[in-house]
Scaffold this motif. Sequence first.
Motif, PDB file in Angstrom:
ATOM      1  N   ARG A  87       0.825  -1.147  -0.034  1.00 56.67           N
ATOM      2  CA  ARG A  87      -0.093   0.090  -0.117  1.00 56.67           C
ATOM      3  C   ARG A  87       0.806   1.335  -0.005  1.00 56.67           C
ATOM      4  NH1 ARG A  87      -1.126   3.680   3.077  1.00 56.67           N
ATOM      5  NH2 ARG A  87      -0.247   2.766   4.961  1.00 56.67           N
ATOM      6  N   GLN A  88       1.878   1.219   0.928  1.00 59.62           N
ATOM      7  CA  GLN A  88       2.912   2.359   0.805  1.00 59.62           C
ATOM      8  C   GLN A  88       3.517   2.542  -0.452  1.00 59.62           C
ATOM      9  OE1 GLN A  88       5.657   1.390   3.982  1.00 59.62           O
ATOM     10  NE2 GLN A  88       4.195   1.696   5.593  1.00 59.62           N
ATOM     11  N   SER A  89       3.826   1.461  -1.259  1.00 55.12           N
ATOM     12  CA  SER A  89       4.391   1.636  -2.462  1.00 55.12           C
ATOM     13  C   SER A  89       3.539   2.199  -3.447  1.00 55.12           C
ATOM     14  CB  SER A  89       5.203   0.491  -2.949  1.00 55.12           C
ATOM     15  OG  SER A  89       3.921  -0.479  -3.395  1.00 55.12           O
ATOM     16  N   LEU A  90       2.247   1.792  -3.504  1.00 56.22           N
ATOM     17  CA  LEU A  90       1.330   2.357  -4.495  1.00 56.22           C
ATOM     18  C   LEU A  90       0.928   3.859  -4.266  1.00 56.22           C
ATOM     19  CD1 LEU A  90      -1.406  -0.546  -4.679  1.00 56.22           C
ATOM     20  CD2 LEU A  90      -0.434   0.714  -6.588  1.00 56.22           C
ATOM     21  N   GLU A  91       1.037   4.319  -3.057  1.00 54.08           N
ATOM     22  CA  GLU A  91       0.792   5.512  -2.550  1.00 54.08           C
ATOM     23  C   GLU A  91       2.068   6.518  -2.829  1.00 54.08           C
ATOM     24  OE1 GLU A  91      -1.033   5.405   1.302  1.00 54.08           O
ATOM     25  OE2 GLU A  91      -2.859   4.545   0.570  1.00 54.08           O
TER      26      GLU A  91
ATOM     27  N   HIS B 269       2.349   0.978 -12.635  1.00 49.57           N
ATOM     28  CA  HIS B 269       3.494  -0.174 -12.896  1.00 49.57           C
ATOM     29  C   HIS B 269       3.414  -0.827 -11.599  1.00 49.57           C
ATOM     30  CE1 HIS B 269       5.576   1.920 -16.205  1.00 49.57           C
ATOM     31  NE2 HIS B 269       5.298   3.014 -15.577  1.00 49.57           N
ATOM     32  N   ILE B 270       2.319  -0.807 -10.795  1.00 51.30           N
ATOM     33  CA  ILE B 270       2.268  -1.734  -9.497  1.00 51.30           C
ATOM     34  C   ILE B 270       0.790  -2.134  -9.305  1.00 51.30           C
ATOM     35  CG2 ILE B 270       2.483  -1.429  -6.824  1.00 51.30           C
ATOM     36  CD1 ILE B 270       4.400   0.640  -6.885  1.00 51.30           C
ATOM     37  N   PRO B 271       0.962  -3.638  -9.158  1.00 53.23           N
ATOM     38  CA  PRO B 271      -0.544  -4.184  -8.971  1.00 53.23           C
ATOM     39  C   PRO B 271      -1.308  -3.649  -7.954  1.00 53.23           C
ATOM     40  CG  PRO B 271       1.279  -5.874  -9.286  1.00 53.23           C
ATOM     41  CD  PRO B 271       1.919  -4.365  -9.223  1.00 53.23           C
ATOM     42  N   LYS B 272      -2.539  -3.981  -7.948  1.00 54.17           N
ATOM     43  CA  LYS B 272      -3.328  -3.615  -6.868  1.00 54.17           C
ATOM     44  C   LYS B 272      -3.539  -4.922  -6.025  1.00 54.17           C
ATOM     45  CE  LYS B 272      -5.418   0.256  -9.279  1.00 54.17           C
ATOM     46  NZ  LYS B 272      -6.974   0.885  -9.869  1.00 54.17           N
ATOM     47  N   ILE B 273      -3.759  -4.958  -4.597  1.00 52.58           N
ATOM     48  CA  ILE B 273      -4.066  -5.936  -3.778  1.00 52.58           C
ATOM     49  C   ILE B 273      -5.532  -6.014  -3.736  1.00 52.58           C
ATOM     50  CG2 ILE B 273      -4.088  -6.943  -1.478  1.00 52.58           C
ATOM     51  CD1 ILE B 273      -1.115  -5.719  -1.042  1.00 52.58           C
ATOM     52  N   VAL B 274      -5.989  -7.116  -4.065  1.00 44.44           N
ATOM     53  CA  VAL B 274      -7.563  -7.644  -3.907  1.00 44.44           C
ATOM     54  C   VAL B 274      -7.862  -8.389  -2.494  1.00 44.44           C
ATOM     55  CG1 VAL B 274      -9.272  -8.574  -4.906  1.00 44.44           C
ATOM     56  CG2 VAL B 274      -7.576  -7.830  -6.262  1.00 44.44           C
ATOM     57  N   HIS B 275      -7.033  -9.045  -2.237  1.00 45.32           N
ATOM     58  CA  HIS B 275      -7.519  -9.923  -0.635  1.00 45.32           C
ATOM     59  C   HIS B 275      -6.008 -10.350  -0.255  1.00 45.32           C
ATOM     60  CE1 HIS B 275     -11.676 -10.349  -1.789  1.00 45.32           C
ATOM     61  NE2 HIS B 275     -11.475 -10.871  -2.720  1.00 45.32           N
ATOM     62  N   THR B 276      -5.994 -10.336   1.144  1.00 42.65           N
ATOM     63  CA  THR B 276      -5.113 -11.141   1.887  1.00 42.65           C
ATOM     64  C   THR B 276      -5.754 -11.741   3.018  1.00 42.65           C
ATOM     65  OG1 THR B 276      -5.040  -9.206   3.621  1.00 42.65           O
ATOM     66  CG2 THR B 276      -3.543  -8.889   1.633  1.00 42.65           C
TER      67      THR B 276
ATOM     68  N   VAL C  59      -2.626  -7.208 -12.066  1.00 44.46           N
ATOM     69  CA  VAL C  59      -1.874  -6.213 -12.905  1.00 44.46           C
ATOM     70  C   VAL C  59      -2.747  -5.244 -13.392  1.00 44.46           C
ATOM     71  CG1 VAL C  59      -0.582  -6.001 -14.847  1.00 44.46           C
ATOM     72  CG2 VAL C  59      -0.016  -7.764 -13.164  1.00 44.46           C
ATOM     73  N   VAL C  60      -2.470  -4.091 -13.372  1.00 54.23           N
ATOM     74  CA  VAL C  60      -3.220  -3.021 -13.889  1.00 54.23           C
ATOM     75  C   VAL C  60      -3.208  -2.963 -15.463  1.00 54.23           C
ATOM     76  CG1 VAL C  60      -2.918  -1.459 -11.884  1.00 54.23           C
ATOM     77  CG2 VAL C  60      -1.229  -1.276 -13.908  1.00 54.23           C
TER      78      VAL C  60
ATOM     79  N   ASN D 253       4.872  -0.402 -19.872  1.00 50.29           N
ATOM     80  CA  ASN D 253       5.056  -1.745 -20.385  1.00 50.29           C
ATOM     81  C   ASN D 253       5.850  -2.581 -19.445  1.00 50.29           C
ATOM     82  OD1 ASN D 253       7.538  -0.190 -20.151  1.00 50.29           O
ATOM     83  ND2 ASN D 253       8.298  -0.965 -22.122  1.00 50.29           N
ATOM     84  N   TYR D 254       5.661  -2.210 -18.192  1.00 56.82           N
ATOM     85  CA  TYR D 254       6.414  -3.173 -17.082  1.00 56.82           C
ATOM     86  C   TYR D 254       5.748  -2.975 -15.794  1.00 56.82           C
ATOM     87  CZ  TYR D 254       8.783   0.902 -15.217  1.00 56.82           C
ATOM     88  OH  TYR D 254       9.138   2.206 -14.832  1.00 56.82           O
ATOM     89  N   PHE D 255       5.627  -4.111 -15.023  1.00 56.95           N
ATOM     90  CA  PHE D 255       5.002  -3.890 -13.634  1.00 56.95           C
ATOM     91  C   PHE D 255       5.984  -4.430 -12.522  1.00 56.95           C
ATOM     92  CE2 PHE D 255       2.022  -5.092 -17.031  1.00 56.95           C
ATOM     93  CZ  PHE D 255       1.208  -3.969 -17.027  1.00 56.95           C
TER      94      PHE D 255
END
Length: 839
Positions: free
Chosen positions: A86-90, A99-106, A119-120, A254-256
Amino acid sequence: MTQTAMPIATDIPWPEAYADLLPLIRDEWQVEGEIYIRQELGAGKSGAKVLIVDITCAGFSGLAILKLDRLPDPSADEAPEPERHRQSLESALDFGAKHIPKIVHTTAHEGRIAVLSTVVARGLEYALPWFACGYRDGLSALHSLARGLLDDWNADYALAPGMHMPQELLSAWLGERLDPNGRLHGFLKERCGLQPDEPSLSFEGHWYPNPLAFANGAIALPSRLRLRAIEGHVHGDLHGNNVLVRSHGQEEANYFLIDMAHYQDRQYLFFDHAYFELAYLLERREFASAAQWDAMLDHLSLFHHMSHSLGLWQDDVGLMEALHVIRREAMSWVERNEGQRLSFLESQYILARVAVGLNFANKRGMSDQARSRALLYAASNLKDYLKLNSVDWPKHGPALQVFEADAPPIVVHHASDDIPPSPIAPPVEKDRLMDQNLTQLPMPQKPVVAVLPFENLSGGADHGPLVDGITQEIITELSKVDWLAVVSPSSTFALKGQQVSVEEIAQRMGANYVVEGSVRASAERLRVTAHLIDTSNGHHLWADRLERKIEDVFDLQLEIAEAVAANIDWEVKFDVRERARLKRGEVSVWDRFQKAMWHLIKFTDEDTNTAKDLLAKTVELVPGYALAHAGVAFAELRKVTFAETDDPESAKRRALEHAERAVLLDEHNSFSRAILARALSSLGQHDRAVTEAEVAVALNPSSANAYLILGVAMIAAGDPGGAIAPIETAIRLTSTGPYTKVKWLAKAFCLYLLDDLSGAEAAARSALDGRAVGPFGRLILAAVLVRQERIEEARQTAAESLKIRPDVTLTKVGEVLGHLSADSRERFLGDLRQAGLPE
């Protein structure tokens, strides 16, 4: 809890270590149907699994990334991965969205955690791990990644307050890894034979500073080494399996980046660039020999002197280019954004590479060989840092114990080596994540040839030394072929008298080709039979029988060895080029070059243009690849020789430019030297041309092509008498192949200039037909016939030449032969004029 049905769509099972998580995942994520595991992207050293799965659950349906891992040790006070993610996304919203995937579940349970992310943009159907990309896609993504990590993700970078000693940066990057009681210190003492506070070490005859002693302050450093550092967002575990690359579409993103478990919000920068570099280097060359690793470190050094006897293998070039892309992009960012602090930040980048080397040397689960390679990588970069900053450091230390693979060692033999060669581990097959039609970065290693002890069919011990001597001579001659690696006799002679299959030899020695044979001797005669076998399929690529009188045994051994080596040189080249031609999809740099050479030896205008296109693209992809530049020069000269260009002078100049670049990049390559000789000769620089051709012969005495070019250069220099010997050597070395007619044609022209008209006629008739000589076979014969006053035959022969190439005129022939001496050229053109060739 009991495990439900096995959730697989392929042969990949659900990881047993995370079996108890599966029912919880189904329940908490409201999974519908099966969880289909499509690929395993990677496995962490701690047992973490990163999978691509097809899943339908609450809030999502489709392909997603499922990471199964252990939770951080509570005593370490580390944030769990979802929080770091979450910190990396923000941290940079625009970058994170692209470039950074989103977390759906943990889901977490008893020290383990499962994280599902997507992946976005376009989904995983169009993404591959970077390690699994073809060369072109991989290089393109690497440019974007190395640039984007700084320009985009760290657009908000900051100067760290204060001035910092280098050890402070290393401590921030390495943390507990520098603990005197830790794994890294133990590795140096127990496995490398090196005290952690020993200032220096030696490896392959070179001194290196001990990076652990430096990091721990074993020697006091001057305060002038303090630097201003920059800090920002760091992935922390950036390697080719944690970067997904889109393989379809032209969109900007072109990369994630995946697996953010080691993300840090405020950390000194350049660690990611360095981590990716070493991870890639170890992935591709963990099992390189000590000498090859040393040569690669030297090539990457800021103070590279190209002084190593081994040098880079042709397939290392693509690898080196990828690493230089990372470094160029990082330093380009420094120059754009912090150009006034260039010295500080260049030092920071080098120190990041030192830190990463120590990081890998500390890793649990890696082989001792890989860890020692990583330590040497850190030491080599530290040596650059000390030299760049003019730090006087002790230059003597104990030899580093270097570990090789567990498999039986193979020794590559170099005839000119003054010291025992270093062992090379056979290549290790690694699982890959994609269709094998897509070639990995970079290419396969030098073709390896194993010469087995020849069999003594005469019986008795009297002829044993003679037979062994022939085997040894063949090994020595093949060792002079600069593009082959040859298994040492100490390895192959251990098999003497044993029944070992070709497949087993390939596995034990890493050999692509095997030479085997037999010797039968009598009182006066000696018969040698030799075979060249492709170990991948057991096919016999070449076989020959040589029979000679026994007179001077040593000369006889050498003559037989030269003949065998020359034929193998050509046959292996032919096999390698044919394999490259048949490959489909993405091909490596090495394959692309070999495919171009396959087209060039077809001697058609269409094939030459195809080769030029392939080589031009190769030079564009890897500007530092010597063979590609030599190939471009070769293709340009082919167009000139066959009068297929409207501007021959420009073509010659382009050929010279590329040939000189090739030799500058690899001065020990025979092919590059030979092509430079041709380019120089075409421009009338005869002394230099002969010298370069002589060097080409010295670098590969088995190369018939090098001898041929030497002879042709001597003809152009006005020495047809001296040219006869190298041309006849070229004919003797390989009596078959695409250049056979060219060799006879060169001999015919020599004899024509020397007024040996009967010999010239015989040689010209041997070269009469074939695409390799075009119309010139008949033109030289026509000139010979004119000299013999057989004018009508000469006119008929010239007329036949015009049927092959109606556009050939005296003017065009004069342009092609413009580099000859005026006397030789005018003599030839005058004879062709009498034979009726139009102006």
